[in-house]
Design a protein around this motif. Structure first.
Motif, PDB file in Angstrom:
ATOM      1  N   ASP A   1      -5.586  -1.341 -13.664  1.00  0.00           N
ATOM      2  CA  ASP A   1      -6.195  -2.658 -13.507  1.00  0.00           C
ATOM      3  C   ASP A   1      -5.679  -3.713 -14.467  1.00  0.00           C
ATOM      4  O   ASP A   1      -6.073  -4.878 -14.357  1.00  0.00           O
ATOM      5  CB  ASP A   1      -7.719  -2.558 -13.670  1.00  0.00           C
TER       6      ASP A   1
ATOM      7  N   LYS B   1       3.758  -5.182 -10.626  1.00  0.00           N
ATOM      8  CA  LYS B   1       2.504  -5.732 -10.120  1.00  0.00           C
ATOM      9  C   LYS B   1       2.480  -5.569  -8.603  1.00  0.00           C
ATOM     10  O   LYS B   1       3.530  -5.583  -7.957  1.00  0.00           O
ATOM     11  CB  LYS B   1       2.411  -7.229 -10.434  1.00  0.00           C
ATOM     12  N   ASN B   2       1.287  -5.503  -8.048  1.00  0.00           N
ATOM     13  CA  ASN B   2       1.183  -5.441  -6.591  1.00  0.00           C
ATOM     14  C   ASN B   2       1.260  -6.859  -6.030  1.00  0.00           C
ATOM     15  O   ASN B   2       0.277  -7.422  -5.544  1.00  0.00           O
ATOM     16  CB  ASN B   2      -0.101  -4.755  -6.135  1.00  0.00           C
TER      17      ASN B   2
ATOM     18  N   SER C   1       0.854  -1.183   0.000  1.00  0.00           N
ATOM     19  CA  SER C   1       0.000   0.000   0.000  1.00  0.00           C
ATOM     20  C   SER C   1       0.891   1.234   0.000  1.00  0.00           C
ATOM     21  O   SER C   1       1.971   1.226   0.609  1.00  0.00           O
ATOM     22  CB  SER C   1      -0.934   0.010   1.213  1.00  0.00           C
TER      23      SER C   1
ATOM     24  N   TRP D   1       2.190   6.686  -6.704  1.00  0.00           N
ATOM     25  CA  TRP D   1       1.689   5.498  -7.385  1.00  0.00           C
ATOM     26  C   TRP D   1       0.590   5.877  -8.373  1.00  0.00           C
ATOM     27  O   TRP D   1      -0.285   6.687  -8.063  1.00  0.00           O
ATOM     28  CB  TRP D   1       1.119   4.501  -6.385  1.00  0.00           C
ATOM     29  N   ARG D   2       0.635   5.270  -9.537  1.00  0.00           N
ATOM     30  CA  ARG D   2      -0.421   5.407 -10.531  1.00  0.00           C
ATOM     31  C   ARG D   2      -1.017   4.006 -10.720  1.00  0.00           C
ATOM     32  O   ARG D   2      -0.417   3.160 -11.398  1.00  0.00           O
ATOM     33  CB  ARG D   2       0.136   5.930 -11.857  1.00  0.00           C
ATOM     34  N   CYS D   3      -2.145   3.729 -10.095  1.00  0.00           N
ATOM     35  CA  CYS D   3      -2.696   2.380 -10.061  1.00  0.00           C
ATOM     36  C   CYS D   3      -3.582   2.104 -11.274  1.00  0.00           C
ATOM     37  O   CYS D   3      -4.420   2.938 -11.651  1.00  0.00           O
ATOM     38  CB  CYS D   3      -3.482   2.170  -8.774  1.00  0.00           C
TER      39      CYS D   3
ATOM     40  N   ALA E   1      -1.261  -0.229 -17.986  1.00  0.00           N
ATOM     41  CA  ALA E   1       0.076   0.185 -17.554  1.00  0.00           C
ATOM     42  C   ALA E   1       0.917   0.617 -18.738  1.00  0.00           C
ATOM     43  O   ALA E   1       1.619   1.633 -18.683  1.00  0.00           O
ATOM     44  CB  ALA E   1       0.759  -0.962 -16.808  1.00  0.00           C
TER      45      ALA E   1
ATOM     46  N   MET F   1       1.455   0.909 -10.803  1.00  0.00           N
ATOM     47  CA  MET F   1       1.169  -0.285 -10.020  1.00  0.00           C
ATOM     48  C   MET F   1      -0.074  -0.997 -10.565  1.00  0.00           C
ATOM     49  O   MET F   1      -1.161  -0.428 -10.578  1.00  0.00           O
ATOM     50  CB  MET F   1       0.946   0.095  -8.558  1.00  0.00           C
ATOM     51  N   VAL F   2       0.116  -2.240 -10.993  1.00  0.00           N
ATOM     52  CA  VAL F   2      -1.005  -3.031 -11.500  1.00  0.00           C
ATOM     53  C   VAL F   2      -1.683  -3.716 -10.323  1.00  0.00           C
ATOM     54  O   VAL F   2      -1.049  -4.457  -9.567  1.00  0.00           O
ATOM     55  CB  VAL F   2      -0.528  -4.078 -12.530  1.00  0.00           C
ATOM     56  N   ARG F   3      -2.967  -3.442 -10.159  1.00  0.00           N
ATOM     57  CA  ARG F   3      -3.725  -4.029  -9.061  1.00  0.00           C
ATOM     58  C   ARG F   3      -3.864  -5.535  -9.237  1.00  0.00           C
ATOM     59  O   ARG F   3      -3.839  -6.060 -10.352  1.00  0.00           O
ATOM     60  CB  ARG F   3      -5.117  -3.412  -8.970  1.00  0.00           C
TER      61      ARG F   3
END
Length: 255
Positions: free
Chosen positions: A118, A199-200, A107, A114-116, A123, A222-224
């Motif tokens: 899906d 990736k997260n 987190s 962070w640029r999140c 990305a 950051m890929v959820r």
């Protein structure tokens, strides 16, 4: 095999630690760790190991029945959505209890940028608008999403060499964690990195890059995580997974 066979869907540090602990704490159980076989030189856990897929939901269900499995722990990577979904369906069909062992997600903290997103495609679309030299730590099977980018330079860090398609401007760095903040800081500086894509996955082994990016005020795309199957109990602690297996096998805590 006996009716106390436990299947660990592994390939992670948590899966290896679980196999090690079960071997010590529940010596009467037959523990089998299953690895997908996507890494050329995987780190094998203690006990029995099988490598390769099961052949879908039906194949996994057949394996569970044939080997009289009494409990399954899904300790795969948080992004291994396909095998997690197959495990949920197969265990439900066989009436075998299933537990998901998932490390906690990262987190963002104070100072993180962070640029999140899906998906890997999101990305790839985002990073080309914010950076020119990118550290790409998404795994060798995800690099194809960036293949259409002919302008950004990528440093793609992987455990094994990736197969095409690859980005037009890419340097492949074969390496495996855990990593230190000092080493990650030096890598960012030496390569002139101005953004990180990852990736997260969670966990401490590869978290140092996030600290280094924060120190250098770099954006992190950051890929959820994908959604987990519904109705599958989940823990993030290996000891909790041991307790769950112990309960499934009806082994006293002081055994």
């Amino acid at each position: 095999m006996t009716a106390s066979t436990v299947l660990i869907l592994g390939g992670t540090g948590e899966g290896r630690r679980l196999a090690d602990l079960l071997r010590v704490e529940l010596p009467g159980a037959h523990v089998v760790s299953s690895l997908a076989g996507r890494i050329a030189t995987p780190r094998h856990p203690a006990g029995s190991v099988r490598v390769g897929g099961f052949g879908g939901v039906g194949g996994l269900a057949t394996w569970l029945r044939e080997h009289r499995v009494c409990a399954v722990v899904d300790a795969t990577h948080p992004f291994a959505a396909r095998i997690s979904a197959a495990a949920a369906e197969a265990t439900a069909a066989c009436g075998v209890p299933l537990l998901a062992l998932r490390r906690r997600a990262w987190s963002p903290g104070s100072g993180d940028d962070w640029r999140c997103v899906d998906s890997m495609e999101e990305a790839a679309a985002l990073v080309r608008t914010i950076a020119s030299r990118v550290l790409l730590t998404v795994g060798r099977q995800e690099l194809g999403a960036f293949a259409g980018d002919r302008h950004t330079w990528f440093l793609a860090r992987c455990v094994d060499h990736p197969d095409p398609p690859l980005p037009a401007r890419v340097e492949v760095l074969l390496d495996r964690g855990p990593y230190t903040v000092a080493a990650e800081r030096a890598l960012l500086d030496e390569r002139g990195i101005d953004a990180v894509v990852t990736k997260n996955s969670g966990g401490p082994a590869t978290a140092a890059k996030l600290t280094a990016a924060r120190e250098r005020a770099l954006p992190v795309v950051m890929v959820r995580r994908p959604a987990c199957p519904h109705d599958v109990p989940e823990v993030s602690d290996v000891d909790a997974a041991v307790a769950w297996v112990r309960h499934r096998l009806a082994v006293p805590a002081d055994h």
